[in-house]
Design a protein around this motif. Structure first.
Motif, PDB file in Angstrom:
ATOM      1  N   PRO A 118       0.809  -1.224   0.000  1.00 11.28           N
ATOM      2  CA  PRO A 118       0.000   0.000   0.000  1.00 11.28           C
ATOM      3  C   PRO A 118       0.843   1.275   0.000  1.00 11.28           C
ATOM      4  O   PRO A 118       0.357   2.343  -0.350  1.00 11.28           O
ATOM      5  N   HIS A 119       2.098   1.155   0.384  1.00 15.66           N
ATOM      6  CA  HIS A 119       2.954   2.335   0.476  1.00 15.66           C
ATOM      7  C   HIS A 119       3.538   2.731  -0.881  1.00 15.66           C
ATOM      8  O   HIS A 119       3.465   3.882  -1.274  1.00 15.66           O
ATOM      9  N   CYS A 120       4.107   1.748  -1.589  1.00 14.65           N
ATOM     10  CA  CYS A 120       4.771   2.100  -2.847  1.00 14.65           C
ATOM     11  C   CYS A 120       4.086   1.500  -4.067  1.00 14.65           C
ATOM     12  O   CYS A 120       4.313   1.956  -5.187  1.00 14.65           O
ATOM     13  N   GLY A 121       3.258   0.478  -3.872  1.00 17.59           N
ATOM     14  CA  GLY A 121       2.569  -0.123  -5.007  1.00 17.59           C
ATOM     15  C   GLY A 121       3.452  -0.988  -5.882  1.00 17.59           C
ATOM     16  O   GLY A 121       3.005  -1.506  -6.897  1.00 17.59           O
ATOM     17  N   GLN A 132       7.615  -7.885   5.013  1.00 20.49           N
ATOM     18  CA  GLN A 132       8.098  -6.564   4.663  1.00 20.49           C
ATOM     19  C   GLN A 132       8.029  -6.396   3.158  1.00 20.49           C
ATOM     20  O   GLN A 132       8.157  -7.365   2.415  1.00 20.49           O
ATOM     21  N   CYS A 133       7.867  -5.160   2.724  1.00 20.59           N
ATOM     22  CA  CYS A 133       7.856  -4.892   1.294  1.00 20.59           C
ATOM     23  C   CYS A 133       9.283  -4.989   0.758  1.00 20.59           C
ATOM     24  O   CYS A 133      10.174  -4.292   1.264  1.00 20.59           O
ATOM     25  N   PRO A 134       9.523  -5.825  -0.266  1.00 20.92           N
ATOM     26  CA  PRO A 134      10.883  -5.928  -0.806  1.00 20.92           C
ATOM     27  C   PRO A 134      11.306  -4.665  -1.558  1.00 20.92           C
ATOM     28  O   PRO A 134      12.496  -4.458  -1.788  1.00 20.92           O
ATOM     29  N   ALA A 135      10.347  -3.817  -1.923  1.00 19.82           N
ATOM     30  CA  ALA A 135      10.696  -2.623  -2.701  1.00 19.82           C
ATOM     31  C   ALA A 135      11.002  -1.421  -1.806  1.00 19.82           C
ATOM     32  O   ALA A 135      11.995  -0.735  -2.005  1.00 19.82           O
ATOM     33  N   CYS A 136      10.143  -1.136  -0.795  1.00 23.37           N
ATOM     34  CA  CYS A 136      10.357   0.075  -0.007  1.00 23.37           C
ATOM     35  C   CYS A 136      10.661  -0.217   1.457  1.00 23.37           C
ATOM     36  O   CYS A 136      11.005   0.692   2.199  1.00 23.37           O
ATOM     37  N   GLY A 137      10.501  -1.454   1.886  1.00 24.23           N
ATOM     38  CA  GLY A 137      10.865  -1.787   3.261  1.00 24.23           C
ATOM     39  C   GLY A 137       9.752  -1.619   4.269  1.00 24.23           C
ATOM     40  O   GLY A 137       9.972  -1.791   5.466  1.00 24.23           O
TER      41      GLY A 137
HETATM   42 ZN   LIG Z   1       6.488  -0.952  -0.655  1.00 24.45          ZN
END
Ligand SMILES: [Zn+2]
Length: 131
Positions: free
Chosen positions: A19-22, A36-41
């Motif tokens: 939801p944070h970076c998509g 955890q999101c692998p893209a933004c953490g």
């Molecule tokens: Zn993210």
């Protein structure tokens, strides 16, 4: 709160992305949530059970509505039909678990955005990935 972040996050959650970076996926497989999101953490769920309130809204209420609809609408003469309706609702609920899980994570994320916790810093804003 006026920047459309609500719908953006909800849409991202429904698409099973962060939801944070998509960009990062929410799931590892069909319905195993990543930590955890692998893209933004972004940490999706700080501690197990953080999202229970959203789960109650997402799960119990549709089931309660289905049971009430069967009870008041179908009547005691066709309980088999009623059981089939409840079964169909449950099947839909199970089939949409990843989407609803994504929505729950998005709502939890939004609550953390609206009521920031100094011990729970969100990743700094990242470059928008489409939308
Ligand atoms: Zn993210």
């Amino acid at each position: 709160m006026s920047d459309g972040i609500f719908w953006k996050s909800v849409k991202r959650g429904f698409r099973r992305t962060c939801p944070h970076c998509g960009a990062g996926p929410l799931f590892d497989g069909w319905m195993t949530t990543r930590d955890q999101c692998p893209a933004c953490g972004l940490v999706y769920e700080r501690s197990a059970g953080d999202t229970w309130a959203f789960w109650i809204i997402g799960d119990r209420i549709p089931i309660a509505i289905a049971i009430a609809a069967v009870y008041f609408g179908v009547g005691p003469r066709s309980w088999i039909q009623g059981a089939m309706v409840i079964g169909a609702v449950l099947a839909v609920l199970v089939a949409t678990i990843p989407q609803r899980m994504g929505l729950v994570i998005a709502l939890d994320y939004l609550s953390r955005r609206w009521w920031p916790d100094p011990n729970d810093p969100l990743p700094s804003s990242v470059a928008a990935h489409g939308d």
